[in-house]
Design a protein around this motif. Structure first.
Motif, PDB file in Angstrom:
ATOM      1  N   MET A 176      38.601  37.451  22.914  1.00 56.09           N
ATOM      2  CA  MET A 176      39.363  38.637  22.555  1.00 56.09           C
ATOM      3  C   MET A 176      38.466  39.868  22.497  1.00 56.09           C
ATOM      4  O   MET A 176      38.789  40.868  21.871  1.00 56.09           O
ATOM      5  CB  MET A 176      40.065  38.431  21.205  1.00 56.09           C
ATOM      6  CG  MET A 176      41.224  37.463  21.304  1.00 56.09           C
ATOM      7  SD  MET A 176      42.449  38.034  22.502  1.00 56.09           S
ATOM      8  CE  MET A 176      42.628  36.598  23.521  1.00 56.09           C
ATOM      9  N   GLY A 177      37.281  39.737  23.086  1.00 51.65           N
ATOM     10  CA  GLY A 177      36.423  40.898  23.205  1.00 51.65           C
ATOM     11  C   GLY A 177      35.444  41.102  22.076  1.00 51.65           C
ATOM     12  O   GLY A 177      34.747  42.114  22.030  1.00 51.65           O
ATOM     13  N   VAL A 178      35.375  40.154  21.139  1.00 49.57           N
ATOM     14  CA  VAL A 178      34.426  40.306  20.031  1.00 49.57           C
ATOM     15  C   VAL A 178      33.034  39.875  20.502  1.00 49.57           C
ATOM     16  O   VAL A 178      32.880  38.751  20.974  1.00 49.57           O
ATOM     17  CB  VAL A 178      34.861  39.439  18.823  1.00 49.57           C
ATOM     18  CG1 VAL A 178      33.860  39.581  17.686  1.00 49.57           C
ATOM     19  CG2 VAL A 178      36.254  39.816  18.381  1.00 49.57           C
ATOM     20  N   PRO A 179      32.050  40.763  20.408  1.00 49.61           N
ATOM     21  CA  PRO A 179      30.694  40.380  20.836  1.00 49.61           C
ATOM     22  C   PRO A 179      30.087  39.452  19.789  1.00 49.61           C
ATOM     23  O   PRO A 179      29.316  39.876  18.927  1.00 49.61           O
ATOM     24  CB  PRO A 179      29.943  41.703  20.918  1.00 49.61           C
ATOM     25  CG  PRO A 179      30.678  42.621  20.008  1.00 49.61           C
ATOM     26  CD  PRO A 179      32.088  42.136  19.891  1.00 49.61           C
ATOM     27  N   ARG A 204      36.844  43.039  27.967  1.00 42.96           N
ATOM     28  CA  ARG A 204      36.997  44.491  27.949  1.00 42.96           C
ATOM     29  C   ARG A 204      37.240  45.040  29.343  1.00 42.96           C
ATOM     30  O   ARG A 204      37.906  46.065  29.503  1.00 42.96           O
ATOM     31  CB  ARG A 204      35.754  45.142  27.357  1.00 42.96           C
ATOM     32  CG  ARG A 204      35.690  44.900  25.876  1.00 42.96           C
ATOM     33  CD  ARG A 204      34.474  45.548  25.279  1.00 42.96           C
ATOM     34  NE  ARG A 204      34.103  44.843  24.072  1.00 42.96           N
ATOM     35  CZ  ARG A 204      32.987  45.056  23.402  1.00 42.96           C
ATOM     36  NH1 ARG A 204      32.130  45.967  23.841  1.00 42.96           N
ATOM     37  NH2 ARG A 204      32.716  44.395  22.314  1.00 42.96           N
ATOM     38  N   PRO A 218      41.928  41.962  19.119  1.00 39.68           N
ATOM     39  CA  PRO A 218      41.757  42.428  20.504  1.00 39.68           C
ATOM     40  C   PRO A 218      42.051  43.920  20.668  1.00 39.68           C
ATOM     41  O   PRO A 218      41.406  44.581  21.488  1.00 39.68           O
ATOM     42  CB  PRO A 218      42.748  41.577  21.298  1.00 39.68           C
ATOM     43  CG  PRO A 218      43.658  40.981  20.299  1.00 39.68           C
ATOM     44  CD  PRO A 218      42.896  40.881  19.032  1.00 39.68           C
ATOM     45  N   TYR A 228      38.761  45.454  19.524  1.00 39.40           N
ATOM     46  CA  TYR A 228      37.537  45.086  20.224  1.00 39.40           C
ATOM     47  C   TYR A 228      37.644  45.195  21.733  1.00 39.40           C
ATOM     48  O   TYR A 228      36.680  45.514  22.401  1.00 39.40           O
ATOM     49  CB  TYR A 228      37.125  43.661  19.846  1.00 39.40           C
ATOM     50  CG  TYR A 228      36.322  43.611  18.589  1.00 39.40           C
ATOM     51  CD1 TYR A 228      34.941  43.757  18.631  1.00 39.40           C
ATOM     52  CD2 TYR A 228      36.929  43.458  17.359  1.00 39.40           C
ATOM     53  CE1 TYR A 228      34.183  43.727  17.481  1.00 39.40           C
ATOM     54  CE2 TYR A 228      36.185  43.425  16.195  1.00 39.40           C
ATOM     55  CZ  TYR A 228      34.804  43.555  16.265  1.00 39.40           C
ATOM     56  OH  TYR A 228      34.055  43.529  15.134  1.00 39.40           O
ATOM     57  N   ALA A 229      38.823  44.857  22.269  1.00 39.42           N
ATOM     58  CA  ALA A 229      38.927  44.843  23.725  1.00 39.42           C
ATOM     59  C   ALA A 229      39.599  46.097  24.253  1.00 39.42           C
ATOM     60  O   ALA A 229      39.204  46.656  25.264  1.00 39.42           O
ATOM     61  CB  ALA A 229      39.685  43.602  24.176  1.00 39.42           C
TER      62      ALA A 229
END
Lengths: 280, 311, 241, 423
Positions: B197-200, C79, C104, C107-108
């Motif tokens: 979900m895009g969390v680094p 992303r 999301p 963050y995305a």
């Protein structure tokens, strides 16, 4: 080297319970060493009051420990596993259990070092110029026997196979018609029962105080992880490696670094090969 | 904006109150006991940033704490550096260790991570034992600098600890309420899903282990001046690992108040128990309370309060 | 043919001695509804994991919008617009449904700065998918179908250009399958490219414009649903000899 | 949100406030009557096996004194807390004792590590402080009002080993080579430093010098390495579990030096003696007290031991109490005598008196010298002889732990070499 092998056999005995409970059931029972010490005290009490042999006591007490283990697991299951929040809180739960056992022992028996007597303590046999102490040889042999017994249990019996199934494939388990909770209770009980024997071995090798468990937390989990999480043969191999490493360090490089080396091995093993030596 | 200003004000008020308390020179025992409790506030808060927010259970708390303490010992021995330098250096060194274990999380999760931290603690202890310069296994007496503010050195240390606790709690609160905290919560719940979900996740974990390490080191750095005698067994005491874990668990791990409440309650209880009943009973009680809490109130006191309020 | 959105070129992945993917190549064009099928263990999920970045590839290249992303970590791919859903739903259990979507979104999708916007947007997504009544419950209280919807909603919140749906319908009733399919069609109409991995043939045949078939880590067929159904190689792979 | 946040702050504030009040509000009213003596003691943790008997000894002294009407006509009261064998607890405990409990006198807890953090507190407040078994605690501080009861003498570091090496040097044929080994902990490390010094002084040759971690399980590799060096003298500085481990391993490996032992803590414990039995024979080890005629001659010791042994079981401590308890008793005896003589609780007056006087105690005459240590060291070297089986009663009387050193307390002859005394 021989001493290391003997020590390894003993370490294997101590770690089998963890290997079963943590390795196969994925229950981080860090209270296991406390159960081992409990076994040591059982052996001590029986030895002192009735002159029973420590290892025999260990064997006699396995059913008691089995029941104890089953009860602890039920409590654990009802409180955590069923709610699906086992990992973190379960860990803390066992931490608490560890303390309760340790402190109960020291309240009851005090903090003096306890030892047992047996005919074979202090004697040794000479094998090709190397004296082998019975004090270490007996635990090593018992440890090997336990390893073998557990291996047979897991591979040959219905319940044993069910335990393996629990750890790998729940569906297969259901197909076998077994209730996972029941199987886990059995396995947990067996693991704790192993602690009874391991405790008896421990007190034959060295004096014990209630807080001795802390020395073993690291070793036990190191061996289990190194051995590949629940692989019984792996546990034995890892235990021997640790034993030999400690002994060789003691003999050749000065013993003061031996513990650090075994844990260094663990750290490297975890970083490089988390699945362990004989990983699944 | 107003919110952060108010936080700042509250923080300053607590520091002010602490300094005032120090200046009042009440019964010195208050400072001694208070120091220990506040030290646990910092430790519990630091542990919780990694353990509570990110879900990585660190059993190696003693390693970080002792590393902070021994960094201080080393600097005292070599340069007699002033306390602020000791604290900064202790935090820095422990922070580096934190960054190191952060990389461990690349491969190790759950219980494996915990065991690795335990092993780390033992390795580090052995190294200190074999390092004569900082006292080795025999330990080392540390002589406090003379002429501290507030008359006595412990009172001064107490004031310093008040400040450090406020800093630690503020940092924890800031993390919790920011996008970082939400990201950590996501990776605690499910690391794979969080990453997708895009969390680094790696960067957040490194951040959490480092911050947690820095704060633990900071808590340990004034320790040599507090006890005046440092030896490995007490600096690497398992109690720190137990308390670091028990306090947030009892207070509640998901919120910054949890560790504070847990540390104050358990810390006070332990201080009182040390001087009333036997400490065997004391440990026994900790064990029972711990088990009772995880079984009956898994979200700690904070969770209980919330449940009572019906939220 | 329009320039490809996703190009997979000679992708290889091994686990120890086992080759899970052996030089698999495929292209997905923008706006396409793309089906990926194959028997159990054929490498579908491994392929998804490599494309989404969960697993590093051992060989081959992956390009997205013409850019080589082979070495880009998973969260950065998200992303860029590659978003996947999980076969077994993996919700953030300590958060409410709405908060699940906030992750999301923050963050995305780059809505990190103001909180009000995130909440509103989360509600909007939930209403398009029919979950708005559950916005403030935790995932533990959701039914099977709601869980799947949450999985999709969370993926939508990441604002994907390419959505990879990994067996989103397994174990659902046929009415529920229609429900999910409808959602996917709607997303596609909004211009989102979709890769569907599915065992339920009825669904995948109805949905896909083009299908690639994997077997034992190799690509064995490609074509329209009609062509795939009639392809003897595919039949053999599925039915054995 | 808002009222809740405030409430939460209020809650936190309230808890802190309550804590502070609890500290402030603790009873400061002091009972005018009793004389209160405060200390921390290792009742749990690593040194509790020594701390608990020490506590019992101090309690027996208190009862004895109170039976005789107390000190200065005031009853004596003990205030003590468990220091958990953790130095970190010491500053808090003693501050509590001094500022909240308002004790009149303090003595230290048991052991070097628990005394070390007490030193700065004592110096800051100019207290007279009695140390209980601390090794060289005052070398760094040179605080004049510190007095220590362990008979280590003016040179504490060599005190454990001096008798051992002096005895070794006197034997014929004179042993040449030495192996020394010890645990990575405070006491063993100090003992090893002293041993190295003495080896140089007596002109022995070191062939093995290593340390090991206290949690070692198996000692046979270490003993085997020592055996390979063929050392004449084997000096071991160990704590109880490793003492047992080393001794067992020595028997199993067949270690046969000419003289063996030295600084092994734990062999003095009754529980260990009764478990090791004949394995002890021949070991030459340091000790502080043994039921030999030369030691039983001191006034009051028999009465003390009788009382101690009667109360030992209930207290769950060492049943015989031969090793340390007499010294713990002597420590408070000395303090009590000083209070009686100066008719005062003034710290400085007490210290001046303690420095100047020779005291008569259950462990003999005590005179403090440099750094508050005994003016002349008196660590015993004993040899275990003719131990049969594991019965406890044989250890009650003389003949099993023969005092070899120092000369004035000698109760028998050494059996040399080691192998001649084994079994």
């Amino acid at each position: 080297m021989v001493a290391g092998l003997l020590l390894g056999g003993f370490y294997a005995a101590v770690s089998l319970g963890v290997s079963l409970i943590f390795g196969l059931l994925d229950i981080a029972n860090i209270a296991q060493p406390a159960f081992v010490i409990l076994g040591s005290y059982a052996a001590y009490v029986m030895n002192r009051s009735f002159g029973l042999d420590a290892i025999l006591t260990g064997l006699l007490f396995t059913p008691v420990f089995y029941v104890l283990g089953a009860v602890v697991y039920r409590l654990y299951y009802e409180s955590f596993e069923r709610r699906g929040e086992e990992s973190l809180r379960g860990l803390v739960f066992f931490f608490g259990v560890l303390f309760i056992i340790e402190v109960s022992l020291s309240l009851k028996y005090g903090v003096d070092y306890r030892l047992v007597e047996a005919a074979y303590i202090g004697k040794s046999i000479d094998l090709g110029g190397v004296g082998i102490a019975f004090r270490l040889l007996v635990p090593c042999l018992v440890g090997l026997a336990m390893t073998l017994a557990l291996h047979l249990f897991l591979s040959r019996t219905f319940y044993g196979r069910a335990v393996m199934a629990v750890s790998q494939d729940r569906l297969a388990l259901r197909l076998m018609g077994a209730d996972p909770v029941r199987i886990k209770t059995i396995a947990f009980g067996v693991g704790i029962a192993a602690a009874s024997l391991a405790g008896a071995l421990l007190i034959t090798i060295a004096p014990v105080v209630p807080s001795t468990d802390r020395d073993y937390i690291g070793r036990m989990f190191a061996i289990t992880v190194l051995g590949g999480m629940g692989s019984i043969a792996g546990t034995l191999v890892a235990a021997v490696i640790l034993g030999v490493a400690e002994s060789l360090m003691s003999t050749f490089f000065g013993p003061s670094w031996s513990l650090a080396v075994s844990f260094g091995i663990l750290l490297v093993a975890l970083a490089v090969r988390p699945a362990g030596l004989l990983g699944r | 904006m107003a919110r952060s200003t108010r936080t700042l004000l509250v923080g300053l008020a607590v520091v002010g109150a602490g300094i005032l308390l120090a200046a009042l020179r009440v019964n010195p025992y208050v400072y001694f006991a208070g120091y220990v409790i506040l030290q646990y506030v910092v430790i519990a808060t630091a542990w919780n940033i990694l353990g509570g927010y990110a879900g990585y259970v660190n059993f190696g708390t003693p390693a970080f704490f002792a590393l902070g303490a021994y960094t201080a010992v080393f600097l005292i021995q070599s340069t007699r550096a002033p306390l602020p330098v000791l604290i900064l250096a202790g935090g820095l060194v422990s922070g580096l260790l934190g960054l190191g274990i952060g990389y461990l999380t690349l491969r190790l999760r759950g219980v494996f991570f915990s065991i690795a931290t335990l092993a780390l603690s033992i390795v580090l202890q052995t190294m200190i034992i074999n390092w004569e310069y900082v006292g080795g296994s025999r330990g080392l007496s540390v002589i406090r600098p003379s002429g501290p503010p507030f008359g006595s050195y412990v009172t001064f240390l107490f004031a310093v600890m008040v400040l450090l606790s406020v800093v630690a709690v503020t940092v924890a609160r800031f993390i919790e309420r920011s996008w970082v905290g939400r990201g950590l919560a996501a990776l605690r719940d499910n690391e794979e899903a969080a990453e997708c979900m895009g969390v680094p996740t790696l960067r957040l974990k490194l951040f959490a282990t480092t911050v947690s390490g820095v704060l633990l080191g900071v808590a340990g750095a004034p320790f040599p001046y507090y006890v005046t005698f440092v030896e490995p067994t007490s600096a690497f005491n398992l109690d720190y690992a137990v308390n670091a874990l028990a306090m947030p668990m009892i207070g509640g791990t998901t919120s910054w108040v949890g560790p504070v409440i847990g540390a104050v309650l358990l810390g006070t209880a332990q201080q009182l128990a040390t001087v009333t009943i036997s400490s065997e009973m004391n440990l026994f009680i900790v064990g029972v309370v711990l088990v009772a809490f995880v079984v009956l109130a898994p979200e700690g006191i904070v969770g209980l309060v919330r449940r009572v309020r019906g939220r | 043919m329009a320039p490809a959105l996703l190009e997979v070129d000679g992708l290889t992945k091994r686990f120890g001695g086992f080759t899970a993917l052996n030089g698999v190549s495929l292209d997905v064009t923008p706006g396409e509804r793309f089906g990926l099928i194959g028997p159990n263990g054929s490498g579908k999920t491994t392929l998804i994991n490599c494309v989404s970045g969960a697993l590093p590839a051992d060989g081959g290249r992956i390009r997205f919008e013409g850019r080589d992303i082979t070495a880009v970590p998973a969260h950065r791919r998200t992303r860029l617009g590659i978003v996947r859903s999980f076969q077994i739903p993996k919700p953030f259990t300590s958060m409410t449904v709405a908060q699940n979507l906030a992750i999301p979104l923050e963050y995305a999708a780059g809505a990190r700065s103001d909180g009000a916007d995130v909440a509103a947007e989360a509600m909007e997504i939930l209403s398009t998918i029919g979950l708005e009544s559950k916005a403030h419950t935790r995932p533990a209280g959701l039914t099977q179908i709601e869980m799947r919807k949450l999985e999709l909603a969370r993926a939508m919140a990441a604002k994907p250009k390419l959505l990879i749906s990994d067996e989103a319908m397994a174990g659902l009733s046929s009415a529920e399958i229609d429900d999910i399919l409808a959602i996917l069609f709607r997303l596609n109409e909004r211009g989102i490219t979709i890769i569907m991995i599915e065992h339920i043939m009825r669904a995948v045949m109805r949905f896909s414009e083009r299908i690639v078939v994997l077997d034992a880590g190799e690509r064995i067929a490609e074509g329209t649903p009609d062509a795939i159904v009639r392809n003897p190689v595919v039949e053999k792979a599925y039915l054995g000899e | 949100m808002k009222p809740q946040r405030i409430r939460r702050w209020a809650l936190t504030g309230g808890v802190i406030g309550a804590l502070v009040l609890a500290g402030l509000g603790a009873p400061t009213a002091r009972a005018a009557e009793p004389i209160r003596i405060g200390f921390g003691m290792a009742l749990t943790g690593g040194l509790s096996a020594n701390g608990k008997p020490a506590l019992l000894a101090v309690q027996i002294w208190k009862d004895d004194v109170n039976k005789r009407g107390g000190l200065l006509g005031r009853p004596v009261e003990l205030v003590y807390y468990d220091d958990q064998t953790n130095p970190a607890t010491v500053p808090g405990i003693y501050t509590k004792l001094l500022d909240v409990d308002k004790v009149d006198l303090v003595i230290s807890g048991y052991g070097t590590n628990l005394i070390a953090p007490l030193m700065p507190i004592a110096m800051e407040r100019k207290l007279t402080i009695m140390g209980m078994f601390g090794l060289a605690n005052n070398e760094k501080y040179q605080y004049p009002n510190y007095f220590q009861i362990q008979p280590a003498g003016p040179d504490p570091q060599t005190s454990t080993a001096i008798g051992f090496f002096e005895l070794a040097a006197k034997q014929t044929p004179r042993p040449q080579t030495v192996a020394i080994v010890g645990a990575d902990a405070e006491y063993p490390q100090n003992a090893l430093v002293g041993a190295r010094e003495l080896i140089k002084k007596f002109g022995f040759k070191t062939v093995y010098d290593r340390t090991y971690p206290p949690s070692t399980v198996d000692y046979t590799p270490i003993v085997r390495a020592i055996k390979a060096t063929n050392a004449d003298i084997v000096f071991v500085a160990s704590y109880p579990p490793d003492s047992v481990g080393m001794l067992r391993a020595a028997h199993e490996v067949g270690l046969q030096p000419k003289i063996f032992g030295g600084g092994m803590v734990g062999l003095q414990f009754t529980s260990v003696m009764t478990s090791m039995g004949p394995m002890l024979n021949g070991v030459v080890n340091y000790d502080f007290w043994a039921p030999e005629p030369t030691m039983l001659a001191f006034p009051g010791i028999k009465e003390f031991l009788k009382e101690y042994q009667a109360r030992a079981e209930k207290a769950g401590v060492d049943p015989l109490g031969y090793y340390l308890p007499p010294y713990s008793y002597a420590l408070v005896q000395v303090l009590g005598q000083a209070v009686e003589a100066t008719k005062s609780l003034d710290q400085q007056k007490l210290a001046d008196y303690l420095r100047a006087t020779e005291f008569n105690t259950v462990v003999g005459k005590v005179k403090f010298g440099k750094n508050g240590e005994w003016a002349k060291g008196r660590t015993l070297m004993v040899q275990y002889q003719k131990v049969h089986g594991t019965g406890i009663d044989q250890f009650r009387g003389p003949g099993k732990k023969v005092v070899l050193y120092p000369e004035e307390l000698k109760s028998g002859a050494i059996v040399y070499p080691y192998s001649a005394a084994k079994n």
